[in-house]
Design a protein around this motif. Structure first.
Motif, PDB file in Angstrom:
ATOM      1  N   ALA A  91       0.809  -1.233   0.000  1.00 38.37           N
ATOM      2  CA  ALA A  91       0.000   0.000   0.000  1.00 38.37           C
ATOM      3  C   ALA A  91       0.838   1.278   0.000  1.00 38.37           C
ATOM      4  O   ALA A  91       0.551   2.199  -0.782  1.00 38.37           O
ATOM      5  CB  ALA A  91      -0.973  -0.017   1.176  1.00 38.37           C
ATOM      6  N   PRO A  92       1.880   1.409   0.848  1.00 37.33           N
ATOM      7  CA  PRO A  92       2.660   2.657   0.832  1.00 37.33           C
ATOM      8  C   PRO A  92       3.326   2.914  -0.520  1.00 37.33           C
ATOM      9  O   PRO A  92       3.329   4.051  -1.010  1.00 37.33           O
ATOM     10  CB  PRO A  92       3.693   2.444   1.935  1.00 37.33           C
TER      11      PRO A  92
ATOM     12  N   GLU B 292       2.354   1.753  -3.469  1.00 40.53           N
ATOM     13  CA  GLU B 292       1.307   2.053  -4.451  1.00 40.53           C
ATOM     14  C   GLU B 292       0.808   3.484  -4.301  1.00 40.53           C
ATOM     15  O   GLU B 292       0.559   4.177  -5.294  1.00 40.53           O
ATOM     16  CB  GLU B 292       0.156   1.059  -4.299  1.00 40.53           C
ATOM     17  N   ARG B 293       0.675   3.930  -3.053  1.00 40.30           N
ATOM     18  CA  ARG B 293       0.276   5.331  -2.821  1.00 40.30           C
ATOM     19  C   ARG B 293       1.330   6.281  -3.368  1.00 40.30           C
ATOM     20  O   ARG B 293       1.010   7.281  -4.030  1.00 40.30           O
ATOM     21  CB  ARG B 293       0.071   5.581  -1.328  1.00 40.30           C
ATOM     22  N   ALA B 294       2.604   5.958  -3.112  1.00 36.28           N
ATOM     23  CA  ALA B 294       3.691   6.791  -3.630  1.00 36.28           C
ATOM     24  C   ALA B 294       3.652   6.824  -5.149  1.00 36.28           C
ATOM     25  O   ALA B 294       3.836   7.885  -5.766  1.00 36.28           O
ATOM     26  CB  ALA B 294       5.038   6.263  -3.141  1.00 36.28           C
TER      27      ALA B 294
ATOM     28  N   ARG C  71       1.139   6.576  -7.150  1.00 35.23           N
ATOM     29  CA  ARG C  71       0.061   7.466  -7.608  1.00 35.23           C
ATOM     30  C   ARG C  71       0.450   8.927  -7.458  1.00 35.23           C
ATOM     31  O   ARG C  71       0.181   9.752  -8.351  1.00 35.23           O
ATOM     32  CB  ARG C  71      -1.223   7.177  -6.825  1.00 35.23           C
ATOM     33  N   LEU C  72       1.080   9.259  -6.325  1.00 33.51           N
ATOM     34  CA  LEU C  72       1.487  10.649  -6.093  1.00 33.51           C
ATOM     35  C   LEU C  72       2.519  11.102  -7.121  1.00 33.51           C
ATOM     36  O   LEU C  72       2.428  12.209  -7.668  1.00 33.51           O
ATOM     37  CB  LEU C  72       2.056  10.798  -4.681  1.00 33.51           C
TER      38      LEU C  72
ATOM     39  N   THR D  57       3.455  17.548  -1.776  1.00 41.29           N
ATOM     40  CA  THR D  57       3.429  16.332  -0.972  1.00 41.29           C
ATOM     41  C   THR D  57       4.799  15.674  -1.087  1.00 41.29           C
ATOM     42  O   THR D  57       5.291  15.435  -2.186  1.00 41.29           O
ATOM     43  CB  THR D  57       2.346  15.360  -1.477  1.00 41.29           C
TER      44      THR D  57
ATOM     45  N   VAL E 210       7.355  12.638  -0.622  1.00 42.72           N
ATOM     46  CA  VAL E 210       7.585  11.199  -0.483  1.00 42.72           C
ATOM     47  C   VAL E 210       9.083  11.010  -0.277  1.00 42.72           C
ATOM     48  O   VAL E 210       9.878  11.515  -1.072  1.00 42.72           O
ATOM     49  CB  VAL E 210       7.119  10.426  -1.735  1.00 42.72           C
TER      50      VAL E 210
ATOM     51  N   LEU F 215       5.010  10.919   3.381  1.00 40.88           N
ATOM     52  CA  LEU F 215       5.076   9.466   3.260  1.00 40.88           C
ATOM     53  C   LEU F 215       6.548   9.078   3.224  1.00 40.88           C
ATOM     54  O   LEU F 215       7.268   9.457   2.297  1.00 40.88           O
ATOM     55  CB  LEU F 215       4.376   9.003   1.983  1.00 40.88           C
TER      56      LEU F 215
ATOM     57  N   GLU G 227       0.999   3.556 -12.896  1.00 40.11           N
ATOM     58  CA  GLU G 227      -0.048   4.583 -12.812  1.00 40.11           C
ATOM     59  C   GLU G 227      -0.047   5.518 -14.020  1.00 40.11           C
ATOM     60  O   GLU G 227      -0.903   6.394 -14.115  1.00 40.11           O
ATOM     61  CB  GLU G 227       0.142   5.411 -11.538  1.00 40.11           C
TER      62      GLU G 227
END
Length: 282
Positions: free
Chosen positions: A118-119, A121-123, A125-126, A209, A211, A227, A259
């Motif tokens: 999850a972390p 995958e979130r990164a 997308r960002l 944001t 990362v 993140l 993504e």
């Protein structure tokens, strides 16, 4: 968070405001998760390169009466993983082999963290959604940032590398924000330049944001990251080794490419042009 001994240790330390010295102790314990419940305060101090009283203050900062109480707690919540067949023979390895074996252990730890995708995958997308995308890495981390930016530019339409400090750094962040940037990826490795911490603080204030790839969740850049994904560095040689951060960077590239709907088309276009120009020797 991984349910490994290292993951449980990291969960124990998170949420506490630790000093730089205390973060160093925490990072050392995470890296030596299998040994941590059995180390004396003197042994831990030597491994972390701090004083024995610092270890005692660290335990108190975590809410324990002292280090013995912390060690008893560790034996309950973070028992060591079963020893592997070759562990008993480690004493026969020279310092170069030990450095390699330590990096292999860092990669195993990273694999455990990636059990929860999850972390990352979130990164992904960002990073994919930021146009332009800023990639920051100074001093020891500059090669990590440069490598990521090189490959990212093959699938992302606008990647801007920040690998030099100085007064122009904030100017380039401002320019990217005006152009529509939404995210900044930072590679942060010890020793952490003050400029990196200041740049991340400035970037977040500008609306980006952040990362971050750092050696530990307790790194100085953690407080200025939205993140943070940890990847340990090797410390067995005169200069740190960073195989795990490099591999994590490639994992983030994969997640970002997933993504980007036109990532494959961009790669095929590059390959066709490279063949046309004879860019690579077959």
């Amino acid at each position: 968070m991984s349910d490994s001994p290292a993951g449980r240790l990291q969960a124990l330390f998170e949420g506490h405001r630790l000093t730089p010295t205390q973060r160093r102790i925490a990072h050392c314990m995470v890296r030596r998760a299998a040994d941590a419940p059995f180390l004396s305060s003197v042994e831990l101090a030597e491994l972390a390169g701090v004083s024995q009283p610092s270890v005692t203050r660290f335990a108190v900062a975590l809410g324990f009466d002292g280090y013995p109480a912390l060690r008893r707690h560790l034996r309950e919540v973070a028992p060591p993983a079963p020893a592997e067949a070759g562990d008993a023979e480690d004493g026969g390895h020279n310092e170069y082999q030990q450095a390699v074996l330590a990096e292999i252990e860092n990669l195993r730890h990273l694999a455990g963290l990636l059990a929860d995708p999850a972390p990352v995958e979130r990164a992904g997308r960002l990073l994919a959604g930021s146009r332009p995308l800023l990639v920051l890495g100074l001093r020891a981390a500059s090669s990590q940032a440069r490598g990521f930016a090189y490959f990212a530019a093959k699938v992302h339409p606008d990647v801007r590398l920040l690998d030099e400090g100085g007064s122009m750094l904030t100017d380039r962040i401002d320019a990217a924000v005006r152009a529509g940037a939404g995210a900044l990826l930072c590679f942060a490795l010890p020793r952490h330049p003050r400029e990196v911490v200041e740049a991340l603080e400035y970037a977040r204030a500008a609306g980006l944001t952040v990362v971050t790839v750092a050696e530990s969740a307790f790194a100085p850049v953690a407080a200025h990251s939205d993140l943070l994904i940890p990847a340990a560095v090797g410390t067995g040689l005169a200069f740190d080794t960073a195989c795990a951060p490099m591999l994590l960077g490639r994992v983030l590239l994969e997640a970002m490419a997933d993504e980007l709907p036109d990532a494959q088309a961009r790669l095929e276009q590059f390959d066709a042009k490279a063949a046309e120009r004879g860019l690579f020797v077959e």
